[in-house]
Write a protein that holds these residues in place. Structure first.
Motif, PDB file in Angstrom:
ATOM      1  N   HIS A  14       0.829  -1.207   0.000  1.00 41.40           N
ATOM      2  CA  HIS A  14       0.000   0.000   0.000  1.00 41.40           C
ATOM      3  C   HIS A  14       0.869   1.264   0.000  1.00 41.40           C
ATOM      4  O   HIS A  14       0.520   2.249  -0.651  1.00 41.40           O
ATOM      5  N   ALA A  15       1.979   1.228   0.712  1.00 38.20           N
ATOM      6  CA  ALA A  15       2.886   2.385   0.727  1.00 38.20           C
ATOM      7  C   ALA A  15       3.495   2.616  -0.653  1.00 38.20           C
ATOM      8  O   ALA A  15       3.640   3.770  -1.092  1.00 38.20           O
ATOM      9  N   MET A  16       3.821   1.536  -1.364  1.00 32.27           N
ATOM     10  CA  MET A  16       4.372   1.693  -2.713  1.00 32.27           C
ATOM     11  C   MET A  16       3.322   2.257  -3.674  1.00 32.27           C
ATOM     12  O   MET A  16       3.644   3.101  -4.513  1.00 32.27           O
ATOM     13  N   VAL A  17       2.095   1.797  -3.543  1.00 28.84           N
ATOM     14  CA  VAL A  17       1.027   2.354  -4.381  1.00 28.84           C
ATOM     15  C   VAL A  17       0.841   3.839  -4.064  1.00 28.84           C
ATOM     16  O   VAL A  17       0.713   4.671  -4.969  1.00 28.84           O
ATOM     17  N   ALA A  18       0.846   4.194  -2.784  1.00 31.29           N
ATOM     18  CA  ALA A  18       0.699   5.597  -2.387  1.00 31.29           C
ATOM     19  C   ALA A  18       1.849   6.443  -2.938  1.00 31.29           C
ATOM     20  O   ALA A  18       1.631   7.562  -3.424  1.00 31.29           O
ATOM     21  N   ALA A  19       3.064   5.920  -2.888  1.00 28.37           N
ATOM     22  CA  ALA A  19       4.214   6.642  -3.437  1.00 28.37           C
ATOM     23  C   ALA A  19       4.058   6.821  -4.946  1.00 28.37           C
ATOM     24  O   ALA A  19       4.349   7.897  -5.481  1.00 28.37           O
ATOM     25  N   GLY A  20       3.588   5.793  -5.622  1.00 26.81           N
ATOM     26  CA  GLY A  20       3.347   5.900  -7.063  1.00 26.81           C
ATOM     27  C   GLY A  20       2.304   6.951  -7.391  1.00 26.81           C
ATOM     28  O   GLY A  20       2.461   7.729  -8.345  1.00 26.81           O
ATOM     29  N   VAL A  21       1.246   6.998  -6.599  1.00 30.96           N
ATOM     30  CA  VAL A  21       0.203   8.014  -6.786  1.00 30.96           C
ATOM     31  C   VAL A  21       0.797   9.407  -6.614  1.00 30.96           C
ATOM     32  O   VAL A  21       0.526  10.320  -7.401  1.00 30.96           O
ATOM     33  N   ALA A  22       1.627   9.585  -5.594  1.00 31.20           N
ATOM     34  CA  ALA A  22       2.249  10.887  -5.343  1.00 31.20           C
ATOM     35  C   ALA A  22       3.153  11.297  -6.506  1.00 31.20           C
ATOM     36  O   ALA A  22       3.109  12.446  -6.962  1.00 31.20           O
ATOM     37  N   VAL A  23       3.947  10.365  -7.002  1.00 29.27           N
ATOM     38  CA  VAL A  23       4.863  10.668  -8.108  1.00 29.27           C
ATOM     39  C   VAL A  23       4.070  11.042  -9.370  1.00 29.27           C
ATOM     40  O   VAL A  23       4.391  12.026 -10.049  1.00 29.27           O
ATOM     41  N   VAL A  24       3.048  10.270  -9.673  1.00 26.61           N
ATOM     42  CA  VAL A  24       2.226  10.583 -10.854  1.00 26.61           C
ATOM     43  C   VAL A  24       1.539  11.933 -10.680  1.00 26.61           C
ATOM     44  O   VAL A  24       1.483  12.746 -11.612  1.00 26.61           O
ATOM     45  N   GLY A  25       1.030  12.206  -9.483  1.00 24.10           N
ATOM     46  CA  GLY A  25       0.381  13.489  -9.218  1.00 24.10           C
ATOM     47  C   GLY A  25       1.313  14.672  -9.407  1.00 24.10           C
ATOM     48  O   GLY A  25       0.961  15.663 -10.052  1.00 24.10           O
ATOM     49  N   VAL A  26       2.514  14.569  -8.873  1.00 23.13           N
ATOM     50  CA  VAL A  26       3.494  15.647  -9.021  1.00 23.13           C
ATOM     51  C   VAL A  26       3.897  15.806 -10.487  1.00 23.13           C
ATOM     52  O   VAL A  26       4.020  16.928 -10.988  1.00 23.13           O
ATOM     53  N   ALA A  27       4.075  14.694 -11.184  1.00 16.88           N
ATOM     54  CA  ALA A  27       4.437  14.763 -12.610  1.00 16.88           C
ATOM     55  C   ALA A  27       3.331  15.447 -13.417  1.00 16.88           C
ATOM     56  O   ALA A  27       3.619  16.290 -14.282  1.00 16.88           O
ATOM     57  N   LEU A  28       2.089  15.105 -13.132  1.00 11.69           N
ATOM     58  CA  LEU A  28       0.975  15.748 -13.841  1.00 11.69           C
ATOM     59  C   LEU A  28       0.877  17.233 -13.487  1.00 11.69           C
ATOM     60  O   LEU A  28       0.612  18.066 -14.361  1.00 11.69           O
ATOM     61  N   ALA A  29       1.089  17.553 -12.218  1.00  9.05           N
ATOM     62  CA  ALA A  29       1.039  18.961 -11.803  1.00  9.05           C
ATOM     63  C   ALA A  29       2.146  19.774 -12.456  1.00  9.05           C
ATOM     64  O   ALA A  29       1.980  20.957 -12.745  1.00  9.05           O
ATOM     65  N   ALA A  30       3.282  19.142 -12.703  1.00  9.23           N
ATOM     66  CA  ALA A  30       4.398  19.836 -13.346  1.00  9.23           C
ATOM     67  C   ALA A  30       4.191  19.963 -14.852  1.00  9.23           C
ATOM     68  O   ALA A  30       4.649  20.924 -15.466  1.00  9.23           O
ATOM     69  N   ALA A  31       3.485  19.013 -15.450  1.00  5.42           N
ATOM     70  CA  ALA A  31       3.380  18.972 -16.911  1.00  5.42           C
ATOM     71  C   ALA A  31       2.117  19.630 -17.472  1.00  5.42           C
ATOM     72  O   ALA A  31       2.168  20.221 -18.551  1.00  5.42           O
ATOM     73  N   LEU A  32       0.989  19.521 -16.777  1.00  9.80           N
ATOM     74  CA  LEU A  32      -0.272  19.952 -17.376  1.00  9.80           C
ATOM     75  C   LEU A  32      -0.542  21.456 -17.367  1.00  9.80           C
ATOM     76  O   LEU A  32      -0.972  21.986 -18.384  1.00  9.80           O
ATOM     77  N   PRO A  33      -0.333  22.157 -16.269  1.00  9.42           N
ATOM     78  CA  PRO A  33      -0.646  23.594 -16.305  1.00  9.42           C
ATOM     79  C   PRO A  33       0.217  24.332 -17.332  1.00  9.42           C
ATOM     80  O   PRO A  33       1.414  24.063 -17.474  1.00  9.42           O
ATOM     81  N   GLN A  34      -0.398  25.257 -18.041  1.00  7.83           N
ATOM     82  CA  GLN A  34       0.288  25.971 -19.113  1.00  7.83           C
ATOM     83  C   GLN A  34       1.211  27.083 -18.614  1.00  7.83           C
ATOM     84  O   GLN A  34       2.175  27.418 -19.283  1.00  7.83           O
ATOM     85  N   THR A  35       0.903  27.662 -17.472  1.00  5.94           N
ATOM     86  CA  THR A  35       1.689  28.799 -16.979  1.00  5.94           C
ATOM     87  C   THR A  35       2.243  28.500 -15.588  1.00  5.94           C
ATOM     88  O   THR A  35       1.649  27.715 -14.841  1.00  5.94           O
ATOM     89  N   PRO A  36       3.354  29.149 -15.241  1.00  5.91           N
ATOM     90  CA  PRO A  36       3.897  28.968 -13.877  1.00  5.91           C
ATOM     91  C   PRO A  36       2.906  29.411 -12.801  1.00  5.91           C
ATOM     92  O   PRO A  36       2.892  28.849 -11.707  1.00  5.91           O
ATOM     93  N   GLU A  37       2.066  30.390 -13.107  1.00 10.47           N
ATOM     94  CA  GLU A  37       1.075  30.858 -12.130  1.00 10.47           C
ATOM     95  C   GLU A  37       0.060  29.768 -11.805  1.00 10.47           C
ATOM     96  O   GLU A  37      -0.548  29.782 -10.741  1.00 10.47           O
ATOM     97  N   VAL A 117      -6.471   4.203  -1.292  1.00  6.14           N
ATOM     98  CA  VAL A 117      -5.347   3.354  -0.869  1.00  6.14           C
ATOM     99  C   VAL A 117      -5.387   3.142   0.641  1.00  6.14           C
ATOM    100  O   VAL A 117      -5.194   2.021   1.133  1.00  6.14           O
ATOM    101  N   GLU A 118      -5.654   4.201   1.385  1.00  3.85           N
ATOM    102  CA  GLU A 118      -5.702   4.103   2.845  1.00  3.85           C
ATOM    103  C   GLU A 118      -6.843   3.206   3.308  1.00  3.85           C
ATOM    104  O   GLU A 118      -6.677   2.382   4.207  1.00  3.85           O
ATOM    105  N   ILE A 119      -8.013   3.345   2.699  1.00  6.60           N
ATOM    106  CA  ILE A 119      -9.154   2.505   3.055  1.00  6.60           C
ATOM    107  C   ILE A 119      -8.855   1.046   2.718  1.00  6.60           C
ATOM    108  O   ILE A 119      -9.168   0.141   3.490  1.00  6.60           O
ATOM    109  N   SER A 120      -8.228   0.834   1.579  1.00 11.02           N
ATOM    110  CA  SER A 120      -7.851  -0.514   1.176  1.00 11.02           C
ATOM    111  C   SER A 120      -6.893  -1.135   2.191  1.00 11.02           C
ATOM    112  O   SER A 120      -7.022  -2.310   2.554  1.00 11.02           O
ATOM    113  N   TYR A 121      -5.944  -0.351   2.672  1.00 11.58           N
ATOM    114  CA  TYR A 121      -4.996  -0.853   3.668  1.00 11.58           C
ATOM    115  C   TYR A 121      -5.709  -1.217   4.973  1.00 11.58           C
ATOM    116  O   TYR A 121      -5.480  -2.294   5.540  1.00 11.58           O
TER     117      TYR A 121
END
Length: 134
Positions: A14-37, A117-121
């Motif tokens: 469950h911790a590995m799945v949570a870490a994967g979710v965090a990494v994907v989330g940060v990657a999407l947050a870095a890639a999707l928005p068009q402007t630094p703002e 993930v937390e509920i599943s754990y």
């Protein structure tokens, strides 16, 4: 519960799945928005959701080792922690003149998946403690 085979493995999975979710989330947050703002609030939102997810999973692990009642208390505690985190994050973003939408989407996009993930754990750990399958 500590002595049961597979208890640590369930948490690690469950911790590995949570870490994967965090990494994907940060990657999407870095890639999707068009402007630094828009990008910075999204990065802060995903980062804070990931941080509260780490705290939540660790607290739930300790609580489940005690009892299901303790785990339910932790759910309430973590909900309060996340509410304070969202309020503080939104205040910080808005006070700097940035739009709150990136923060909201980033935080809750990661939060909802981590909540699953937390509920599943907790479900897996409580079944295991009752002597059932993982």
């Amino acid at each position: 519960m500590k002595d049961r085979p597979g208890a640590g493995e369930s948490f690690q999975n469950h911790a590995m799945v949570a870490a994967g979710v965090a990494v994907v989330g940060v990657a999407l947050a870095a890639a999707l928005p068009q402007t630094p703002e828009s990008r910075w609030p999204a990065m802060w939102g995903t980062g804070l959701a990931a941080l509260t997810g780490v705290v939540s999973l660790a607290l739930k692990r300790r609580a489940v080792q005690r009892s299901l009642k303790a785990a339910l208390k932790v759910v309430g505690l973590v909900f309060g922690l996340r509410a304070v985190t969202v309020a503080a994050g939104l205040y910080a973003i808005v006070s700097r003149g940035m739009s709150p939408w990136g923060f909201v989407v980033g935080f809750f996009g990661v939060y909802f998946v981590l909540q699953w993930v937390e509920i599943s754990y907790v479900n897996a750990a409580s079944r295991q403690a009752a002597g059932g399958d993982e």
